[in-house]
Design an enzyme around this catalytic site. Structure first.
Site, PDB file in Angstrom:
ATOM      1  N   GLY A  52     -11.545   4.718 -14.792  1.00 42.76           N
ATOM      2  CA  GLY A  52     -12.502   5.257 -15.754  1.00 42.76           C
ATOM      3  C   GLY A  52     -11.810   6.180 -16.726  1.00 42.76           C
ATOM      4  O   GLY A  52     -10.628   6.494 -16.589  1.00 42.76           O
ATOM      5  N   ASP A  68     -20.977  21.957 -13.271  1.00 46.92           N
ATOM      6  CA  ASP A  68     -21.185  20.611 -13.811  1.00 46.92           C
ATOM      7  C   ASP A  68     -21.642  19.659 -12.708  1.00 46.92           C
ATOM      8  O   ASP A  68     -21.108  18.555 -12.560  1.00 46.92           O
ATOM      9  CB  ASP A  68     -19.912  20.096 -14.477  1.00 46.92           C
TER      10      ASP A  68
END
Length: 509
Positions: free
Chosen positions: A150, A267
């Site tokens: 990714g 996050d």
């Protein structure tokens, strides 16, 4: 016989004896007898004896004084050396940190200087494995696209195999990225000191010139985001959703309450929750993490985090605390419950595009009457445990309260999942959506309406910016960058780091 011839007999002269009667006129008075003997004995040589004893005393005193003074000087020297060594060590440590901060804030990196500074700091402070660039290049077949897992705003993630056969995920930060440098520092400072079964493990790192790489354990079963939202994926069973929720909650509770100092993730989202083959959750991506020592006074001038997961207080004050993480995990729970994304990408500026705003009235109804129709993911087809669903909805409702101080601790969420505390203890008698106060100082002038306005402003600025990026670590297990978190749309859970100054609608603490 004549008398002339006869010797005469005469008496011998009488001996003369001294007179026993003293002459008081001429004789001195008799002295007192000595207690140690007759007066005729010679006296001891007192003068000679005193001289020899004094010499011995002086020598002994000098010896003792020399030993004491010598020991004192040695001890003093050791103390001075230790103090000097510690002072020098502190200065070197401070200088290394200053060098790191300077390298982070520079737009372009000096490969030679920064490499040396970071290597020295990292090896002494972090204690993790230091890999060479050649090691990692070989492990990934020269970072081949076939091994690309990714990519995100600040780097790429590749699958790799180390020399000993260990399967790893290698995150390569983009060279010259100031934000990437900050995230590199945050990751190695945070994740290297935390160890928990529900947190991804950092195995090592690489610093070569301007190259910054992080080596993680490989988690083979992709991310929660992939399993929930990827098209044509089979429906995730309720038992697996519950297991993932509990694992993620335990990992976050460890960061908040068992670390010293406690760590704020900043996050938390579905894309940063990795899943292994047993569907155990592992919280990943500590690039934005901070210790509580920093967050107590830190006000961010960049939009940090991911839209849809941001807590209300951040839109106003710019501060992220452990209760901000609780809000974010509440959004993740809503994703598990509903199967919906945190933000409706078809209506990025609508008033009810947030999963929180959409779900609040439904959660109120479900907790009041036990009817979960309309709230629960329809793909489950009512195949879930009603008690577990009630607990998860209650945890989600308490976690997304506008009032930060009224949100529960993560340890309370864990106990609620495990059935060790009642729902009433968790909710404190407050229904979802009743509390609009968020501020830590108790002010009540910041409502959900104002929050929506601030969030719209953030979204607009991020859409107009060309520099926003996604969470690169969310791609640790997504194939070929297909993880939605790698797209350019912030409505799909996009992280942005555009420089702004949040408006102060409440008093900063």
């Amino acid at each position: 016989m004549s008398t002339d011839t006869i010797p005469s007999l005469s008496s011998p002269p009488a001996p003369e004896f001294p007179s026993t009667t003293p002459d008081t006129a001429t004789s001195p008075a008799p002295s007192q007898p000595s207690i140690i003997g007759p007066s005729s004995l010679a006296p001891f040589p007192e003068t000679t004896t005193n001289i020899d004893g004094g010499s011995r005393n002086v020598a002994l005193t000098g010896l003792i004084t020399g030993v004491v003074l010598g020991a004192t000087f040695v001890l003093l020297g050791v103390c001075i050396f230790v103090c000097f060594y510690k002072r020098k060590k502190r200065k070197l440590k401070k200088k290394k940190k200053e060098d790191i901060e300077a390298s982070i804030n520079r737009d372009s990196l000096d490969p030679k200087d920064d490499s040396n500074n970071l290597q020295q700091w990292s090896s002494s402070e972090i204690g993790q494995n230091l890999f060479t660039y050649e090691d990692l290049s070989k492990a990934t077949s020269n970072f081949s696209n076939t091994n690309l897992l990714g990519q995100g705003g600040f780097g790429y993630v590749h699958r790799g195999v180390l020399v000993d056969g260990t399967l790893v995920a290698i995150k390569q930060l983009k060279s010259g990225s100031g934000q990437g440098e900050r995230e590199f520092q945050a990751e190695i400072q945070t994740i290297s000191r935390v160890h928990h079964r529900h947190l991804v493990s950092l195995l090592g790192y690489c610093i070569t010139g301007a190259q910054r790489l992080l080596v993680y354990e490989f988690v083979p079963n992709k991310t929660l985001e992939f399993h929930l939202h990827e098209k044509e994926r089979p429906v995730m069973e309720w038992s697996k959703r519950m297991k993932i929720a509990l694992g993620a909650a335990k990992g976050l509770a460890y960061l908040h309450e068992d670390c010293n100092p406690k760590t704020i993730h900043r996050d938390v989202k579905a894309a940063n929750i990795l899943i292994d083959d047993s569907y155990e959750a592992k919280l990943a991506d500590f690039g934005l993490a901070r210790s509580s020592l920093d967050t107590d006074t830190h006000v961010s001038t960049r939009i940090m985090g991911t839209f849809g997961y941001l807590a209300p207080e951040y839109a106003s004050s710019g501060k992220l605390t452990e209760k901000s993480d609780v809000f974010s995990i509440g959004v993740v729970l809503l994703e598990l419950i509903t199967g919906r994304r945190p933000v409706d990408k078809s209506q990025p500026f609508a008033d009810d595009d947030s999963i929180v705003d959409w779900a609040k009235p439904l959660m109120i109804q479900a907790l009041n009457d036990g009817n979960f129709d309309g709230l629960v993911d329809p793909r489950l087809e009512n195949d879930f445990d009603i008690n577990e669903m009630t607990r998860m909805v209650a945890c989600a409702a308490a976690s997304v309260r506008h009032s930060a101080k009224r949100r529960p601790k993560m340890s309370q969420i864990v106990r609620a999942f495990e059935g060790n505390i009642s729902i009433d203890d968790l909710t404190e008698g407050a229904a979802p959506g009743q509390s609009t106060i968020y501020s830590l100082d108790g002010s009540s002038d910041y409502s959900s309406t104002q929050y929506k306005e601030d969030l719209k402003k953030f979204k607009k600025m991020a859409f107009e910016s060309k520099t926003f990026g996604s969470s690169e670590c969310s791609g640790l297990t997504s194939d070929n960058g297909q993880n939605p978190s790698g797209s350019s749309s912030i409505t799909e859970g996009q992280r942005t780091t555009q420089e702004i100054e949040p408006e102060k609608n409440t008093k900063d603490t």
